[in-house]
Design an enzyme around this catalytic site. Sequence first.
Site, PDB file in Angstrom:
ATOM      1  N   ASP A  71       0.815  -1.210   0.000  1.00  0.00           N
ATOM      2  CA  ASP A  71       0.000   0.000   0.000  1.00  0.00           C
ATOM      3  C   ASP A  71       0.854   1.268   0.000  1.00  0.00           C
ATOM      4  O   ASP A  71       2.064   1.224   0.237  1.00  0.00           O
ATOM      5  CB  ASP A  71      -0.936   0.008   1.222  1.00  0.00           C
ATOM      6  CG  ASP A  71      -0.253  -0.524   2.485  1.00  0.00           C
ATOM      7  OD1 ASP A  71       0.986  -0.445   2.574  1.00  0.00           O
ATOM      8  OD2 ASP A  71      -0.955  -1.030   3.374  1.00  0.00           O
ATOM      9  N   ASP A 140      -6.951  -3.114  14.546  1.00  0.00           N
ATOM     10  CA  ASP A 140      -8.353  -3.407  14.224  1.00  0.00           C
ATOM     11  C   ASP A 140      -8.502  -4.598  13.276  1.00  0.00           C
ATOM     12  O   ASP A 140      -9.587  -4.866  12.767  1.00  0.00           O
ATOM     13  CB  ASP A 140      -9.017  -2.163  13.599  1.00  0.00           C
ATOM     14  CG  ASP A 140      -8.298  -1.691  12.333  1.00  0.00           C
ATOM     15  OD1 ASP A 140      -7.274  -2.326  11.946  1.00  0.00           O
ATOM     16  OD2 ASP A 140      -8.747  -0.709  11.724  1.00  0.00           O
ATOM     17  N   HIS A 142      -6.851  -4.997  10.308  1.00  0.00           N
ATOM     18  CA  HIS A 142      -6.659  -4.781   8.869  1.00  0.00           C
ATOM     19  C   HIS A 142      -5.372  -5.457   8.388  1.00  0.00           C
ATOM     20  O   HIS A 142      -4.432  -5.645   9.142  1.00  0.00           O
ATOM     21  CB  HIS A 142      -6.687  -3.285   8.500  1.00  0.00           C
ATOM     22  CG  HIS A 142      -5.534  -2.473   8.986  1.00  0.00           C
ATOM     23  ND1 HIS A 142      -5.672  -1.225   9.561  1.00  0.00           N
ATOM     24  CD2 HIS A 142      -4.191  -2.694   8.968  1.00  0.00           C
ATOM     25  CE1 HIS A 142      -4.486  -0.739   9.862  1.00  0.00           C
ATOM     26  NE2 HIS A 142      -3.563  -1.609   9.518  1.00  0.00           N
ATOM     27  N   GLU A 147      -9.484  -2.087   5.545  1.00  0.00           N
ATOM     28  CA  GLU A 147     -10.087  -1.789   6.832  1.00  0.00           C
ATOM     29  C   GLU A 147     -11.377  -2.594   7.033  1.00  0.00           C
ATOM     30  O   GLU A 147     -11.835  -3.266   6.099  1.00  0.00           O
ATOM     31  CB  GLU A 147     -10.396  -0.287   6.907  1.00  0.00           C
ATOM     32  CG  GLU A 147      -9.165   0.608   6.762  1.00  0.00           C
ATOM     33  CD  GLU A 147      -8.322   0.686   8.042  1.00  0.00           C
ATOM     34  OE1 GLU A 147      -8.302  -0.274   8.844  1.00  0.00           O
ATOM     35  OE2 GLU A 147      -7.674   1.720   8.243  1.00  0.00           O
TER      36      GLU A 147
HETATM   37  C1  F6R Z   1       1.636  -1.535   6.050  1.00  0.00           C
HETATM   38  C2  F6R Z   1       0.383  -2.232   6.199  1.00  0.00           C
HETATM   39  C3  F6R Z   1      -0.371  -2.287   7.486  1.00  0.00           C
HETATM   40  C4  F6R Z   1       0.523  -2.561   8.701  1.00  0.00           C
HETATM   41  C5  F6R Z   1      -0.307  -2.520   9.978  1.00  0.00           C
HETATM   42  C6  F6R Z   1       0.552  -2.748  11.216  1.00  0.00           C
HETATM   43  O1  F6R Z   1       2.128  -1.652   4.729  1.00  0.00           O
HETATM   44  O2  F6R Z   1      -0.064  -2.752   5.243  1.00  0.00           O
HETATM   45  O3  F6R Z   1      -1.355  -3.273   7.400  1.00  0.00           O
HETATM   46  O4  F6R Z   1       1.133  -3.812   8.551  1.00  0.00           O
HETATM   47  O5  F6R Z   1      -0.946  -1.303  10.078  1.00  0.00           O
HETATM   48  O6  F6R Z   1       1.423  -1.692  11.372  1.00  0.00           O
HETATM   49  P1  F6R Z   1       2.559  -1.722  12.495  1.00  0.00           P
HETATM   50  O7  F6R Z   1       3.530  -2.765  12.086  1.00  0.00           O
HETATM   51  O8  F6R Z   1       3.178  -0.347  12.449  1.00  0.00           O
HETATM   52  O9  F6R Z   1       1.882  -2.020  13.771  1.00  0.00           O
END
Ligand code: F6R
Length: 263
Positions: A71, A140, A142, A147
């Site tokens: 992303d 959450d 995702h 989301e």
């Molecule tokens: C990032 C992504 C998100 C993160 C998630 C966890 O490319 O796709 O799904 O993996 O938000 O983020 P952290 O590792 O910062 O807790």
Amino acid sequence: MRVVILDNPQQVSLFAADRVDRLVRERLLVRQPLVLGLATGGTPLGLYKLLAERHRNDGLSFRGVETFNLDEYVGLPPDHEQSYHFYMHDALFRHVDFDTGANHLPRTWQCDLSESAKAYERDIEQRGGIDLQILGIGTDGHIGFNEVGSSLGSRTRLKTLTRRTRQDNARYFASIDEVPTMALTMGIATILESQSIVLMATGAGKARAVAGCVEGPISAGMPASALQLHPDVTVIVDTDAASELLHVEYYSDSERVRASLIR
Ligand code: F6R
């Protein structure tokens, strides 16, 4: 799903690094191309550090490997310090030896976003799909920026970030108001087409999401639960992130039996 519970975040990074390292070297040996799917955020930083170290000290080469990130935020130029283009360059790409043009992230800056999303799907398909996708997980539930409520059949597209995700990511920005409100993200169906998937999670803040992902009902309300539909997923967690799992004993037994067979 294979669930690997380790003592701490360092061991989680090490386990993931060994997996990527093995695959990269195997493909190089048989001269076959490899496509890696990559994630950003705090969780995979230790993995990228280890891969960079192994490149420097242990002959791990990324020549012939292509990468696709999950992303990218909408509204940040690629050279913005909080853009995922910048993050990947800083955390991994500049430290290793990828071929020029081998690293792909969704284009979101000054372009037609729906065309960009289609082009991203086309580019992945043209490379023969993703061999190994690395994932983190949001508090959450995702994956990528899929989301709550994301269709399990979704493809790369524009997605609005939840308040919770923006709050979680505000730690990297001066204030929450600066966190972008939208991102272009691979869809859940895009992710599920990867040959294999490794999801990494550490810390108690991820415990509920990890439990929902591994043991909850499959639901768009917990996007990571869609991974239960995939035949080759390894969930690597530390004990804090595993703390809400019901079947810890079974996962640990399975790893012990597996280790005794491989020995
Ligand atoms: C990032 C992504 C998100 C993160 C998630 C966890 O490319 O796709 O799904 O993996 O938000 O983020 P952290 O590792 O910062 O807790």
